[in-house]
Enzyme design. Sequence first.
Site, PDB file in Angstrom:
ATOM      1  N   ASP A 187      -8.467  -9.091   3.929  1.00  0.00           N
ATOM      2  CA  ASP A 187      -8.221  -8.032   4.904  1.00  0.00           C
ATOM      3  C   ASP A 187      -9.245  -7.988   6.028  1.00  0.00           C
ATOM      4  OD1 ASP A 187      -7.067  -5.912   6.117  1.00  0.00           O
ATOM      5  OD2 ASP A 187      -7.524  -4.442   4.566  1.00  0.00           O
ATOM      6  N   GLU A 207       0.822  -1.216   0.000  1.00  0.00           N
ATOM      7  CA  GLU A 207       0.000   0.000   0.000  1.00  0.00           C
ATOM      8  C   GLU A 207       0.854   1.263   0.000  1.00  0.00           C
ATOM      9  OE1 GLU A 207      -2.625  -0.697   3.390  1.00  0.00           O
ATOM     10  OE2 GLU A 207      -4.084  -1.632   2.049  1.00  0.00           O
ATOM     11  N   GLU A 267     -12.457  -2.489  12.164  1.00  0.00           N
ATOM     12  CA  GLU A 267     -12.428  -1.694  10.937  1.00  0.00           C
ATOM     13  C   GLU A 267     -13.548  -2.069   9.976  1.00  0.00           C
ATOM     14  OE1 GLU A 267      -8.723  -2.009   8.816  1.00  0.00           O
ATOM     15  OE2 GLU A 267      -9.521  -1.018   7.042  1.00  0.00           O
TER      16      GLU A 267
HETATM   17  C1  BDP Z   1      -6.034  -2.341   6.075  1.00  0.00           C
HETATM   18  C2  BDP Z   1      -6.334  -0.981   6.585  1.00  0.00           C
HETATM   19  C3  BDP Z   1      -5.182  -0.038   6.486  1.00  0.00           C
HETATM   20  C4  BDP Z   1      -3.924  -0.692   7.016  1.00  0.00           C
HETATM   21  C5  BDP Z   1      -3.683  -1.996   6.303  1.00  0.00           C
HETATM   22  C6  BDP Z   1      -2.515  -2.785   6.884  1.00  0.00           C
HETATM   23  O1  BDP Z   1      -7.433  -0.465   5.852  1.00  0.00           O
HETATM   24  O2  BDP Z   1      -5.515   1.113   7.204  1.00  0.00           O
HETATM   25  O3  BDP Z   1      -2.846   0.143   6.863  1.00  0.00           O
HETATM   26  O4  BDP Z   1      -4.793  -2.820   6.429  1.00  0.00           O
HETATM   27  O5  BDP Z   1      -2.784  -3.736   7.583  1.00  0.00           O
HETATM   28  O6  BDP Z   1      -6.936  -3.175   6.723  1.00  0.00           O
HETATM   29  O7  BDP Z   1      -1.381  -2.470   6.630  1.00  0.00           O
END
Ligand code: BDP
Length: 724
Positions: free
Chosen positions: A385, A311, A413
């Site tokens: 996720d 990301e 989340e």
């Molecule tokens: C996702 C989240 C994000 C996190 C990412 C992670 O939306 O905010 O940074 O995972 O785990 O669930 O790195």
Amino acid sequence: MRLTYKRSLIITLLLIFSIKLLAKDGYNLWLQYDKIKNENVLSEYLSTIKEVSYSGDSEIINAAISEIQLGLSGLLGKEFISQKNSDSNNLLFLGSKERLSKNLTKNLEDDFKLINNEGYIIKTINLKGKNSIVITGKTDIGVLYGAFNFLKLLQTQKSISQLNIIDSPKIDVRMLNHWDNLDRTVERGYAGFSLWNWHTLPDYIDQRYIDYARANASIGINGTALTNVNANALILTPQYLEKVKALADVFRPYGIKVYVTARFSAPIEIGNLTTADPLNEDVKNWWKHKTEEIYKLIPDFGGFLVKANSEGQPGPQNYGRNHVDGANMLADAVAPFDGIVMWRAFVYSEHDTTDRAKQAYSEFVPYDGKFRDNVIIQVKNGAIDFQPREPFHPMFGAMPNTPLMMEFQITQEYLGFSTHLVYLPKLYEEVLEADTYRKGKGSTVAKVIDGTLNHKKLTGIAGVSNIGNDINWTGHPFAQANWYGFGRLAWNPYLKSETIADEWLRCTFSNDKNFIQPIKEMMLKSRETVVNYMTPLGLHHIMDTGHHYGPGPWVSNLSRPEWNPVYYHNADENGIGFNRTSTGSYATEQYAPEIAEMYNNIETCPEKDLLWFHHVSWDYTLKNGKTLWDNIALKYQEGVNDVEYMSTTWNTMQNYVDKERFNQVKMLLNIQLKEAKWWRDACLLYFQQFSKKELPIEVKKPEHTLEYFQSLKFPYAPGIKPQW
Ligand code: BDP
């Protein structure tokens, strides 16, 4: 009689005092030490515990003693002065193995063989005709864990007349991951701001830091990663390391090590280097010196948690290197100090057009056995996720030569934030019990995590924290159960979620069975309930994008395909679901053949995971004889009905719960009900465009149009990822 000013003042004060007693703000979590009301139980305890004595003068033993004193004075309503090295007939004795008298050691020899360095023994021993309860361990931390567990016996009103409890943690690193930023916002945090007040640290030690450590130690958590995985390099500067040290000093007496997240580009950002290439000598030296600097301040520093090339985060791939190069370079820096590197496997790339669910496995499994011994790969429970339900991550069991640690999300989340009552240990249990079949039947995820499947030396489990500076720490009073439950499963991944719920309810609210029974049932069902009203039958990632609050199955305009919910549900007039079988993305191939086969075949794929693995026609008949469309609609309705049931059940509980928490939960359940209906109506209206079918009569007609739901915007929903 006329009240004088003074008298009325006293009465007012008394009244305020008693109101205060009635109201509970939840700050004390499960460490409620209210006086035991049951007279029989109380008198058993009072006649068994007459004196408290201890041996040892470490800060850990001091923490154990003060907790015992605090707990006993509250629960038993009697103050105990603890005697050091007392020779009298000690009725409750705390001390580690080397502090025990010869007599006691002899009595406990066999028991000591059964515990590891963090384990504890609580045992009734008859010495010279008198019973003593001994709380001991091989080390002081075992004694502290024993002390908390002894108090739990009293809180849950167990008999203490003949104790023989021997217990050890099954996993080495049991930690919370805080996604806390240096500006005190918390990524995906729904319980206020970060606990860490970086501005006033290191000089100001908030009592909350101590109470945080107590709560964690009480469930056996022994590590905390203080900062967000989307890391800020500033945490590694001397200015911030002083603050980290201050927290480490507070946590040490509770057996908790601190970890920080290491931003891979830190050598450039704060080290004046022009590269962060892990094979570059200057870069290696920079990390080596940085690590030395950290250990000088914090000799028991735990190590680094790293999110790299995920990301948009920097990582070794920016320099044409791979995960092994990056992780091993950091591992070499911390190895001389026994530090570890937790390298996250949560990766997917905008340049990779294959199914997102396959990418972590593809990137990591080829490197099995190539990581240093002090590297542990941190894998989320599922391949996408933290969804309300995901099949277990195929990496578990697939890297027999590499330690893998579990990453669960405690913060909700994707499960309604801190406004929805969802008891997560049920979800954790389902994943831990899943069978990977990697070494035949019974190769459960729990065995991968606790190292028994492949004889791993380093084992770990992390939970993404749901804690903030809300007065009750977690926002929803029941979200405390998820922190508690995570800790209990980290200690013993084979515990039953039901046992944990029972314990937590007793410690937090009441021992009354008229309360425990219905509320426990409600907690245990709550996970399936959220699945039903959000993502039934294997649907996933259809939350509105960015903040993930509420439904957004229609979102299709984001730049990367896998950021759009439509990517995951694939609804069209032929049906709905992601084909991950051999005729689709073939993600099933990443599982052991037995599991792959089960998922590949629509007949044997569990219905709860159906749309995760199959694109299924709207008319397909499920086991109950109804069509897929009808089943989807009925599941959404069932979810709503179950929240209604939760709310009515709770509303009959006012006699067992203090007013403040009773009302909080009541209001939150009302929000949850409103939002469950929102989920049902929005999703069904949206999917109905494709199925073109009527809703079954059991399903309530939506009160708004699809356009209405699509128009809802939440620019200030909490927990959004910061942009930097
Ligand atoms: C996702 C989240 C994000 C996190 C990412 C992670 O939306 O905010 O940074 O995972 O785990 O669930 O790195």
